[in-house]
Write a protein that holds these residues in place. Structure first.
Motif, PDB file in Angstrom:
ATOM      1  N   UNK A  78       0.795  -1.262  -0.004  1.00 20.08           N
ATOM      2  CA  UNK A  78      -0.154  -0.142   0.080  1.00 20.08           C
ATOM      3  C   UNK A  78       0.854   1.419   0.077  1.00 20.08           C
ATOM      4  N   UNK A  79       1.712   1.134   0.980  1.00 21.49           N
ATOM      5  CA  UNK A  79       2.771   2.361   0.582  1.00 21.49           C
ATOM      6  C   UNK A  79       3.514   2.744  -0.419  1.00 21.49           C
ATOM      7  N   UNK A  80       3.932   1.503  -1.478  1.00 28.24           N
ATOM      8  CA  UNK A  80       4.589   1.697  -2.473  1.00 28.24           C
ATOM      9  C   UNK A  80       3.704   2.203  -3.687  1.00 28.24           C
ATOM     10  N   UNK A  81       2.503   1.631  -3.543  1.00 28.82           N
ATOM     11  CA  UNK A  81       1.250   2.304  -4.466  1.00 28.82           C
ATOM     12  C   UNK A  81       0.973   3.489  -4.281  1.00 28.82           C
ATOM     13  N   UNK A  82       0.756   3.965  -2.709  1.00 30.93           N
ATOM     14  CA  UNK A  82       0.335   5.357  -2.632  1.00 30.93           C
ATOM     15  C   UNK A  82       1.433   6.479  -2.871  1.00 30.93           C
ATOM     16  N   UNK A  83       2.682   5.904  -2.501  1.00 27.37           N
ATOM     17  CA  UNK A  83       3.653   6.792  -2.854  1.00 27.37           C
ATOM     18  C   UNK A  83       4.066   7.295  -4.291  1.00 27.37           C
ATOM     19  N   UNK A  84       4.046   5.953  -5.251  1.00 28.82           N
ATOM     20  CA  UNK A  84       3.994   6.219  -6.485  1.00 28.82           C
ATOM     21  C   UNK A  84       2.955   7.055  -6.983  1.00 28.82           C
ATOM     22  N   UNK A  85       1.696   6.857  -6.703  1.00 29.15           N
ATOM     23  CA  UNK A  85       0.687   7.775  -7.152  1.00 29.15           C
ATOM     24  C   UNK A  85       0.836   9.110  -6.853  1.00 29.15           C
ATOM     25  N   UNK A  86       1.242   9.308  -5.648  1.00 28.94           N
ATOM     26  CA  UNK A  86       1.684  10.705  -5.202  1.00 28.94           C
ATOM     27  C   UNK A  86       2.931  11.523  -5.812  1.00 28.94           C
ATOM     28  N   UNK A  87       3.711  10.558  -6.146  1.00 31.09           N
ATOM     29  CA  UNK A  87       4.870  11.375  -6.487  1.00 31.09           C
ATOM     30  C   UNK A  87       5.231  11.629  -8.139  1.00 31.09           C
ATOM     31  N   UNK A  88       4.480  10.743  -8.916  1.00 34.80           N
ATOM     32  CA  UNK A  88       4.560  10.855 -10.249  1.00 34.80           C
ATOM     33  C   UNK A  88       4.094  12.044 -11.066  1.00 34.80           C
ATOM     34  N   UNK A  89       2.911  12.346 -10.715  1.00 36.85           N
ATOM     35  CA  UNK A  89       2.340  13.822 -11.108  1.00 36.85           C
ATOM     36  C   UNK A  89       3.206  15.048 -10.907  1.00 36.85           C
ATOM     37  N   UNK A  90       3.503  15.223  -9.558  1.00 34.88           N
ATOM     38  CA  UNK A  90       4.538  16.617  -9.435  1.00 34.88           C
ATOM     39  C   UNK A  90       5.661  16.372 -10.173  1.00 34.88           C
ATOM     40  N   UNK A  91       6.297  15.207 -10.242  1.00 36.73           N
ATOM     41  CA  UNK A  91       7.593  15.053 -10.905  1.00 36.73           C
ATOM     42  C   UNK A  91       7.504  15.248 -12.483  1.00 36.73           C
ATOM     43  N   UNK A  92       6.297  14.915 -13.010  1.00 40.06           N
ATOM     44  CA  UNK A  92       6.183  15.160 -14.269  1.00 40.06           C
ATOM     45  C   UNK A  92       6.056  16.692 -14.509  1.00 40.06           C
ATOM     46  N   UNK A  93       5.150  17.186 -13.775  1.00 34.14           N
ATOM     47  CA  UNK A  93       4.946  18.614 -14.002  1.00 34.14           C
ATOM     48  C   UNK A  93       5.830  19.478 -13.746  1.00 34.14           C
ATOM     49  N   UNK A  94       6.622  19.248 -12.425  1.00 39.59           N
ATOM     50  CA  UNK A  94       8.006  20.027 -12.491  1.00 39.59           C
ATOM     51  C   UNK A  94       8.898  19.876 -13.527  1.00 39.59           C
ATOM     52  N   UNK A  95       9.328  18.569 -14.154  1.00 34.35           N
ATOM     53  CA  UNK A  95      10.044  18.632 -15.083  1.00 34.35           C
ATOM     54  C   UNK A  95       9.563  19.347 -16.127  1.00 34.35           C
ATOM     55  N   UNK A  96       8.422  19.204 -16.378  1.00 30.41           N
ATOM     56  CA  UNK A  96       7.877  20.439 -17.853  1.00 30.41           C
ATOM     57  C   UNK A  96       7.956  21.725 -17.435  1.00 30.41           C
ATOM     58  N   UNK A  97       7.486  22.200 -16.129  1.00 27.02           N
ATOM     59  CA  UNK A  97       7.824  23.442 -16.007  1.00 27.02           C
ATOM     60  C   UNK A  97       9.229  23.771 -15.720  1.00 27.02           C
ATOM     61  N   UNK A  98      10.111  23.206 -15.303  1.00 24.33           N
ATOM     62  CA  UNK A  98      11.459  23.674 -15.409  1.00 24.33           C
ATOM     63  C   UNK A  98      12.115  23.595 -16.670  1.00 24.33           C
ATOM     64  N   UNK A  99      11.672  22.723 -17.438  1.00 25.40           N
ATOM     65  CA  UNK A  99      11.943  22.993 -19.051  1.00 25.40           C
ATOM     66  C   UNK A  99      11.565  23.961 -19.873  1.00 25.40           C
ATOM     67  N   UNK A 100      10.354  24.700 -19.406  1.00 27.56           N
ATOM     68  CA  UNK A 100       9.834  25.802 -19.890  1.00 27.56           C
ATOM     69  C   UNK A 100       9.783  26.971 -19.050  1.00 27.56           C
ATOM     70  N   UNK A 101      10.649  27.033 -17.918  1.00 26.79           N
ATOM     71  CA  UNK A 101      10.647  28.162 -17.000  1.00 26.79           C
ATOM     72  C   UNK A 101      10.797  29.512 -17.457  1.00 26.79           C
ATOM     73  N   UNK A 102      11.673  29.548 -18.408  1.00 27.73           N
ATOM     74  CA  UNK A 102      11.833  31.033 -18.730  1.00 27.73           C
ATOM     75  C   UNK A 102      10.834  31.469 -19.456  1.00 27.73           C
ATOM     76  N   UNK A 103       9.849  30.966 -20.226  1.00 26.42           N
ATOM     77  CA  UNK A 103       8.828  31.451 -20.744  1.00 26.42           C
ATOM     78  C   UNK A 103       7.702  31.581 -20.091  1.00 26.42           C
TER      79      UNK A 103
END
Length: 189
Positions: A78-103
């Motif tokens: 349950x920990x593994x599933x919950x943590x993966x579910x909780x960290x995947x979206x911010x990881x993807x969103x922050x990666x995209x935002x950091x790539x486009x930060x100057x814009x």
């Protein structure tokens, strides 16, 4: 192990983490709505205890909240599933935002959007505080009410760091539990 529950934990935390803005306290409220109010896998008192554990543990409260909820429901898987579910979206969103930060940095529409989101986040945090306070008041335990009021006053008016308040309350709880256990042993003698 109940794979349907694990799937539900993963997709619930993934969904909540994907569409939650404003930090951990917001996702904690949504975890409560999902796992207490909707699915009835955890009762309200347990959820308050889990939130307290998540808050007092180092790290992001959203991840800590997911950890304790996942563990309560399905243990380590349950920990593994919950943590993966909780960290995947911010990881993807922050990666995209950091790539486009100057814009994004100087875009007035993005600035206005973030300002509007702050208001919504404030409302959700107020909702969490109200729900937790309401539950403490329902118990009519005078010591808990005094701790609640004293903690608020200490933090808000005297700027006492929340860590010190948490440590003091932990010490109080340990002393209270020790006294209760001691009285129980004396009754059994």
């Amino acid at each position: 192990m109940d794979t349907k529950k694990l799937e539900k934990i993963f997709f619930s935390t993934l969904y909540l983490s994907s569409f939650t803005f404003g930090g951990g306290y917001v996702i904690v409220t949504l975890l409560k709505k999902k796992f207490v109010d909707e699915l009835h896998w955890i009762d309200e008192k347990e959820m308050l205890d889990l939130v307290a554990i998540a808050q007092s543990s180092p790290g992001a409260i959203a991840v800590n909240g997911s950890i304790v909820v996942g563990y309560k429901i399905c243990g380590i898987p349950g920990i593994i599933c919950a943590v993966l579910g909780a960290i995947i979206p911010p990881f993807i969103i922050l990666s995209l935002i950091s790539a486009c930060y100057t814009t994004f940095k100087n875009n007035s529409v993005i600035k206005a959007l973030l300002l509007g989101m702050r208001s919504g986040v404030s409302a959700v945090i107020i909702s969490v505080v109200y729900d937790m306070t309401k539950n403490v008041m329902k118990e009519k335990d005078i010591s808990k009410i005094i701790i609640l009021i004293a903690s608020f006053i200490a933090n808000y008016y005297f700027n006492v760091n929340a860590i010190f308040i948490i440590l003091i309350v932990i010490a109080y709880g340990l002393i209270k539990a020790f006294i209760k256990a001691r009285k129980k042993r004396e009754v059994l003698k």
